[in-house]
Design a protein around this motif. Structure first.
Motif, PDB file in Angstrom:
ATOM      1  N   ILE A  20      43.412   8.694  38.801  1.00  0.00           N
ATOM      2  CA  ILE A  20      42.349   8.777  39.833  1.00  0.00           C
ATOM      3  C   ILE A  20      43.128   8.838  41.042  1.00  0.00           C
ATOM      4  N   GLU A  21      44.060   7.939  41.508  1.00  0.00           N
ATOM      5  CA  GLU A  21      44.886   8.087  42.584  1.00  0.00           C
ATOM      6  C   GLU A  21      45.493   9.380  42.975  1.00  0.00           C
ATOM      7  N   CYS A  22      45.967   9.844  41.710  1.00  0.00           N
ATOM      8  CA  CYS A  22      47.053  11.113  41.648  1.00  0.00           C
ATOM      9  C   CYS A  22      45.889  12.242  42.124  1.00  0.00           C
ATOM     10  N   PHE A  23      44.648  12.177  41.593  1.00  0.00           N
ATOM     11  CA  PHE A  23      43.651  13.316  41.772  1.00  0.00           C
ATOM     12  C   PHE A  23      43.304  13.009  43.256  1.00  0.00           C
ATOM     13  N   ASN A  65      45.056  11.965  45.661  1.00  0.00           N
ATOM     14  CA  ASN A  65      46.257  12.457  46.511  1.00  0.00           C
ATOM     15  C   ASN A  65      46.142  14.024  46.499  1.00  0.00           C
ATOM     16  N   ARG A  66      45.774  14.497  45.363  1.00  0.00           N
ATOM     17  CA  ARG A  66      45.783  16.244  45.313  1.00  0.00           C
ATOM     18  C   ARG A  66      44.599  16.661  46.328  1.00  0.00           C
ATOM     19  N   LEU A  67      43.531  15.810  46.157  1.00  0.00           N
ATOM     20  CA  LEU A  67      42.550  16.145  47.070  1.00  0.00           C
ATOM     21  C   LEU A  67      42.793  16.121  48.345  1.00  0.00           C
ATOM     22  N   LYS A  68      43.580  15.085  48.951  1.00  0.00           N
ATOM     23  CA  LYS A  68      44.041  15.243  50.307  1.00  0.00           C
ATOM     24  C   LYS A  68      44.836  16.195  50.822  1.00  0.00           C
ATOM     25  N   ASN A  69      45.488  17.080  49.739  1.00  0.00           N
ATOM     26  CA  ASN A  69      46.387  18.137  50.164  1.00  0.00           C
ATOM     27  C   ASN A  69      45.537  19.106  51.019  1.00  0.00           C
ATOM     28  N   SER A  70      44.169  18.967  50.822  1.00  0.00           N
ATOM     29  CA  SER A  70      43.411  19.982  51.447  1.00  0.00           C
ATOM     30  C   SER A  70      43.059  19.273  52.745  1.00  0.00           C
ATOM     31  N   ARG A  71      43.742  19.975  53.984  1.00  0.00           N
ATOM     32  CA  ARG A  71      43.646  19.485  55.083  1.00  0.00           C
ATOM     33  C   ARG A  71      42.331  19.114  55.720  1.00  0.00           C
ATOM     34  N   ARG A  72      41.294  19.669  55.312  1.00  0.00           N
ATOM     35  CA  ARG A  72      39.858  19.545  55.696  1.00  0.00           C
ATOM     36  C   ARG A  72      39.473  17.922  55.207  1.00  0.00           C
ATOM     37  N   VAL A  73      39.788  17.902  54.086  1.00  0.00           N
ATOM     38  CA  VAL A  73      39.324  16.588  53.497  1.00  0.00           C
ATOM     39  C   VAL A  73      40.336  15.630  54.053  1.00  0.00           C
ATOM     40  N   ALA A  74      41.611  15.501  54.409  1.00  0.00           N
ATOM     41  CA  ALA A  74      42.351  14.608  54.583  1.00  0.00           C
ATOM     42  C   ALA A  74      42.036  14.251  56.107  1.00  0.00           C
ATOM     43  N   THR A  75      41.941  15.194  56.934  1.00  0.00           N
ATOM     44  CA  THR A  75      41.520  14.931  58.325  1.00  0.00           C
ATOM     45  C   THR A  75      40.125  14.690  58.703  1.00  0.00           C
ATOM     46  N   ARG A  76      39.192  14.906  57.682  1.00  0.00           N
ATOM     47  CA  ARG A  76      37.710  14.685  58.030  1.00  0.00           C
ATOM     48  C   ARG A  76      37.148  15.593  58.920  1.00  0.00           C
ATOM     49  N   TYR A  77      37.405  16.679  59.249  1.00  0.00           N
ATOM     50  CA  TYR A  77      36.962  17.548  60.396  1.00  0.00           C
ATOM     51  C   TYR A  77      35.317  17.537  60.574  1.00  0.00           C
ATOM     52  N   ILE A 108      36.282  20.954  42.600  1.00  0.00           N
ATOM     53  CA  ILE A 108      36.029  21.902  41.560  1.00  0.00           C
ATOM     54  C   ILE A 108      37.145  23.086  41.643  1.00  0.00           C
ATOM     55  N   ARG A 109      37.859  23.427  42.778  1.00  0.00           N
ATOM     56  CA  ARG A 109      38.881  24.232  42.677  1.00  0.00           C
ATOM     57  C   ARG A 109      40.079  23.847  41.957  1.00  0.00           C
ATOM     58  N   LEU A 110      40.697  22.211  42.233  1.00  0.00           N
ATOM     59  CA  LEU A 110      41.346  21.515  41.327  1.00  0.00           C
ATOM     60  C   LEU A 110      41.085  21.688  39.994  1.00  0.00           C
ATOM     61  N   TRP A 111      39.751  21.364  39.639  1.00  0.00           N
ATOM     62  CA  TRP A 111      39.516  21.519  38.376  1.00  0.00           C
ATOM     63  C   TRP A 111      39.588  22.702  37.603  1.00  0.00           C
ATOM     64  N   ILE A 112      39.367  23.762  38.434  1.00  0.00           N
ATOM     65  CA  ILE A 112      39.424  25.377  37.799  1.00  0.00           C
ATOM     66  C   ILE A 112      40.879  25.603  37.432  1.00  0.00           C
ATOM     67  N   LYS A 113      41.586  25.114  38.350  1.00  0.00           N
ATOM     68  CA  LYS A 113      43.193  25.322  38.135  1.00  0.00           C
ATOM     69  C   LYS A 113      43.803  24.536  36.985  1.00  0.00           C
ATOM     70  N   PHE A 114      43.115  23.471  36.724  1.00  0.00           N
ATOM     71  CA  PHE A 114      43.504  22.436  35.764  1.00  0.00           C
ATOM     72  C   PHE A 114      43.082  23.000  34.258  1.00  0.00           C
ATOM     73  N   VAL A 115      41.768  23.525  34.286  1.00  0.00           N
ATOM     74  CA  VAL A 115      41.460  24.279  33.173  1.00  0.00           C
ATOM     75  C   VAL A 115      42.038  25.501  32.718  1.00  0.00           C
ATOM     76  N   HIS A 116      42.234  26.408  33.504  1.00  0.00           N
ATOM     77  CA  HIS A 116      42.920  27.725  33.454  1.00  0.00           C
ATOM     78  C   HIS A 116      44.453  27.658  33.028  1.00  0.00           C
ATOM     79  N   ALA A 117      44.968  26.472  33.404  1.00  0.00           N
ATOM     80  CA  ALA A 117      46.514  26.191  33.140  1.00  0.00           C
ATOM     81  C   ALA A 117      46.576  25.803  31.774  1.00  0.00           C
ATOM     82  N   THR A 118      45.632  25.272  30.911  1.00  0.00           N
ATOM     83  CA  THR A 118      45.661  24.750  29.625  1.00  0.00           C
ATOM     84  C   THR A 118      45.222  25.872  28.639  1.00  0.00           C
TER      85      THR A 118
END
Length: 68
Positions: free
Chosen positions: A25-28, A30-42, A58-68
């Motif tokens: 969950i913490e890694c997820f 962290n990946r979510l915060k790579n999106s600048r808009r989420v990290a800085t809360r515009y 959803i964008r992260l989940w789609i990347k994960f699903v299509h990678a497997t």
């Protein structure tokens, strides 16, 4: 269950499956915060922020699903 730090005065037991889930969950987040808009809360409103956080998830989940 086991304690991770041997030199700790008060030993705390740690559940490995629970610790592994917490780590994922913490890694997820962290990946979510790579999106600048989420990290800085515009966004000013909570609804707008949660909507964009959902889109980023959803964008992260789609990347994960299509990678497997």
């Amino acid at each position: 269950m086991r304690s991770f730090k041997r030199n700790r005065h008060v030993q705390h037991s740690v559940s490995r499956p629970l610790y592994a889930l917490r780590s994922r969950i913490e890694c997820f987040i962290n990946r979510l915060k790579n999106s600048r808009r989420v990290a800085t809360r515009y966004d000013q409103t909570a609804d707008s922020f949660l909507g964009f956080a959902a889109l980023s998830s959803i964008r992260l989940w789609i990347k994960f699903v299509h990678a497997t």
